[in-house]
Design a protein around this motif. Structure first.
Motif, short mmCIF file in Angstrom:
data_model
loop_
_atom_site.label_atom_id
_atom_site.label_comp_id
_atom_site.label_asym_id
_atom_site.label_seq_id
_atom_site.Cartn_x
_atom_site.Cartn_y
_atom_site.Cartn_z
N ALA A 26 11.07 70.63 76.72
CA ALA A 26 10.43 71.35 77.83
C ALA A 26 11.46 72.16 78.62
O ALA A 26 11.21 73.31 78.98
N TRP A 64 11.49 65.87 77.08
CA TRP A 64 11.92 66.59 78.28
C TRP A 64 12.97 67.64 77.97
O TRP A 64 12.99 68.70 78.60
N SER A 76 12.42 70.01 86.20
CA SER A 76 12.75 69.32 84.95
C SER A 76 14.12 68.65 85.04
O SER A 76 14.31 67.51 84.61
N SER A 122 13.93 65.59 87.22
CA SER A 122 13.26 64.48 86.55
C SER A 122 14.25 63.67 85.71
O SER A 122 14.18 62.43 85.68
N ARG A 178 6.20 67.44 79.48
CA ARG A 178 6.85 66.54 80.44
C ARG A 178 5.96 65.34 80.77
O ARG A 178 6.44 64.22 80.91
N SER A 220 4.84 73.44 79.18
CA SER A 220 5.93 72.52 79.52
C SER A 220 5.43 71.35 80.37
O SER A 220 5.95 70.24 80.28
N CYS A 279 11.14 59.98 75.54
CA CYS A 279 10.96 60.72 76.79
C CYS A 279 12.02 61.81 76.92
O CYS A 279 11.69 62.97 77.19
#
Length: 646
Positions: free
Chosen positions: A383, A380, A401, A404, A361, A357, A376
């Motif tokens: 992940a 993500w 995550s 983010s 990422r 992951s 992106c």
């Protein structure tokens, strides 16, 4: 500058040097005098007073712990011999920015590399196998930083080389990981267990492969180290491939210590590391070609790649090449190479391995930097889905995550508000972008609620996920204020945030979601604008039924918490009052929001007119409470709660 003046300065140099020497001598004499005065002063103390003094802690550390940490031999000697300081009393010390709790003086001296102090403490009877809170011994501390002489001294004085810390890491493991060859050689000469496993199943050979020390690796193999797997199914060979230590991989392959399948996996994984870590496409292709030649030898049984590997949308449905020609074609498409690396890593390491992951990422972050935000988010999400499928609820990796995503959306909104830089156009953040992440965050909270019974640490973790959810909700609330927000989008935003309010979650100190939104905890994580509650979010939560008069474990309402923020966000303060919060409600310390504002040197009249929000009922309740008038069986039961809160 004239020549004569210059010569005058030159003549003054010897004088200046003499004065400097005199100054240093005076400083040394002054220090000696101060030490004498201190000793004379301490000599006048009774033994019980001295014991209390040397046993007291400042920032978690005793005087002896501080002296041992900083290498002050004479101070430590005086504390031990004259003041009878407890040589086993632990304290808190900091090494490389990390605070070590429960560290005995011997551990501090060993970790800092002060051999004379180590000898002093052992001579005074210190336990050579004493441990910190994480079960780290002085010997392990010396092994960590490569203090060879201290390691030898401790072992010669009875230190146990096999005591592991709470993670199961032994002295040999840490010496191998840090690459201290002399210490590793010495421990091996003492027959240290080379195949002992940590809590996560890794051995010294794994640590050596990760650090990249070929000399230590050879020593371990000569002493009988075996190629075991850890809890992720990783061999030392794969560990070297993940970290990109080509020389370790080549050595293990050349020694014929691995099977043909293991050799192929290692070369393919090393190629993926070349792509993501070294950005070496040509080197990666060469490694993948070697692996393919090994899969399909001219005179042997082929080992084809698995056929049941699902095609993943986030990887552009990439399929691994099945012949050299397809492999060569990859070099012309760098993006296809990058997706190939992600496919290979997920196939070999599996979704549970943190590196799987992490690199997904990482690749998504690279796309975001290039302005490809949709790619992106796609990566993500993949992940995040992997993490939620294999990790326990509220895992730190899952939190990272989710956070983010929140940071990405905030960045996009901030960049759109600025003039375009070099023609770079940032796409708008839409509800459809935020909603899938928000639902996953709420699902994570829902999964974690059952873990919060009598577990303060889990409540803290739950609060962090709640703050991230509030961050996402605040962004959605901002979308409501956009001029192009349609009625359908508005309805969906209200429905999404209502789901959060309806959870009625309680976190640390018994705080509700509205409490957290109105406190500084959310601001410290950057969840809300400029470190303070966002008015749009608070207003939305209040409209959707969040209780403005809810109390936490200290009796604070959301209004109390807003009042504690300096400067107080006036718009949020007024919003809470408009939805029924009481300006004169007291917490369990007897403080009202108005009094809290005064304590932070803020004037309530600059925010609101308090008379406007003070009712006759409030004044009557305050009078009953202030004068301690008997009200039970006198006033109606329905008014008791009003009197109590005032």
């Amino acid at each position: 500058m004239s020549g004569a003046y210059m010569w005058d300065l030159i003549d003054l140099v010897p004088v200046w040097k003499r004065l400097r020497r005199c100054g240093k001598t005076l400083l040394r004499r002054q220090r000696r005098l101060i030490r004498r005065i201190k000793k004379m002063y301490l000599h006048s103390w009774r033994s019980d007073e001295l014991s209390m003094l040397v046993g007291s802690k400042v920032t978690g550390a005793t005087p002896l712990v501080i002296a041992c940490r900083n290498g002050h031999y004479d101070v430590a000697e005086y504390l031990i011999e004259r003041c009878k300081a407890d040589i086993e009393q632990p304290g808190s010390v900091t090494f490389d920015g990390e605070t070590i709790e429960g560290a005995p003086p011997l551990w501090c001296a060993a970790a800092a590399g002060h051999l004379p102090l180590v000898r002093l403490l052992v001579r005074a009877g210190a336990n050579v196998n004493s441990t910190t809170r994480t079960h780290s011994t002085p010997l392990r501390a010396a092994c960590f930083d490569g203090h060879y002489e201290i390691v030898r001294f401790l072992v010669e004085n009875g230190a146990d080389i096999e005591i592991a810390n709470r993670h199961g890491h032994t002295c040999l493991m840490i010496a191998c990981y840090k690459g201290h060859i002399h210490i590793a050689k010495y421990l091996l000469s003492l027959n240290a267990d080379v195949n002992r496993k940590s809590v996560k199943g890794n051995t010294a050979l794994h640590d050596c492969a990760e650090s990249g020390s070929l000399h230590i690796l050879r020593m371990l193999l000569k002493h009988g180290a075996t190629m075991d797997v850890d809890s992720y199914g990783m061999t030392p060979l794969l560990a070297a491939s993940v970290t990109g230590h080509t020389h370790i991989v080549e050595h293990l392959i050349s020694e014929a210590l691995v099977s043909r399948q293991q050799r192929i996996d290692a070369l393919e994984l090393l190629g993926a590391t070349y792509v993501d870590k070294r950005r070496d496409m040509v080197g990666a292709l060469a490694l993948w070609k070697r692996a393919m030649d090994d899969r399909f030898p001219a005179d042997g049984e082929p080992i084809p790649k698995p056929k049941d590997v699902p095609r993943i949308e986030a990887y552009d449905y990439a399929v691994e090449p099945s012949n050299p020609q397809q492999l060569e074609e990859l070099l012309a498409d760098p993006d296809a190479m990058r997706m190939q690396a992600l496919v290979i890593r997920e196939r070999i390491l599996g979704p549970a391995h943190p590196d799987t992951s992490y690199y997904v990422r990482y690749r998504g972050a690279v796309y975001a930097d290039a302005g490809r935000f949709a790619r992106c988010r796609q990566l993500w999400h993949h992940a995040l889905d992997m993490q939620r499928a294999v990790l326990p609820p509220l895992s730190p990796l899952t939190q990272s995550s989710l956070y983010s995503f929140a940071e990405l959306f905030s960045y996009m909104l901030a960049e759109r508000a600025r003039p375009p830089l070099r023609g770079r156009i940032i796409p708008p953040v839409t509800f459809d972008d935020i909603d899938p992440v928000f639902r996953k965050a709420l699902s994570e909270i829902d999964r974690g609620v059952d873990l919060t019974i009598d577990k303060e640490q889990t409540l803290g973790t739950l609060q962090r996920v709640l703050v991230i959810s509030l961050h996402l909700a605040a962004i959605m609330a901002r979308l409501l204020e956009e001029p192009d927000c349609t009625e359908e989008v508005s309805r969906r935003i209200h429905k999404a945030v209502y789901t959060l309010v309806k959870l009625d979650i309680k976190v640390r100190q018994g705080r509700s979601a509205l409490h957290v939104a109105c406190s500084t905890e959310a601001g410290r994580r950057g969840a809300l604008t400029e470190g303070a509650p966002a008015r749009a979010l608070v207003a939305l939560m209040l409209r959707l039924g969040a209780a403005p008069d809810a109390r936490d474990a200290d009796g604070n309402t959301p209004l109390h918490l807003v009042a504690k923020i300096n400067p107080c966000p006036a718009d949020v303060f007024r919003e809470l009052l408009a939805h029924g919060a009481h300006i004169d409600t007291v917490n369990y310390e007897g403080e009202t929001p108005e009094e809290i504002l005064k304590s932070t040197q803020q004037n309530i009249t600059s925010i609101v007119n308090p008379l406007k929000y003070t009712t006759l009922k409030c004044l009557a309740a305050r009078t009953v409470k202030n004068y301690k008038l008997p009200y039970r069986h006198v006033v109606p039961q329905c008014l008791h709660s009003t009197i109590i809160t005032h």
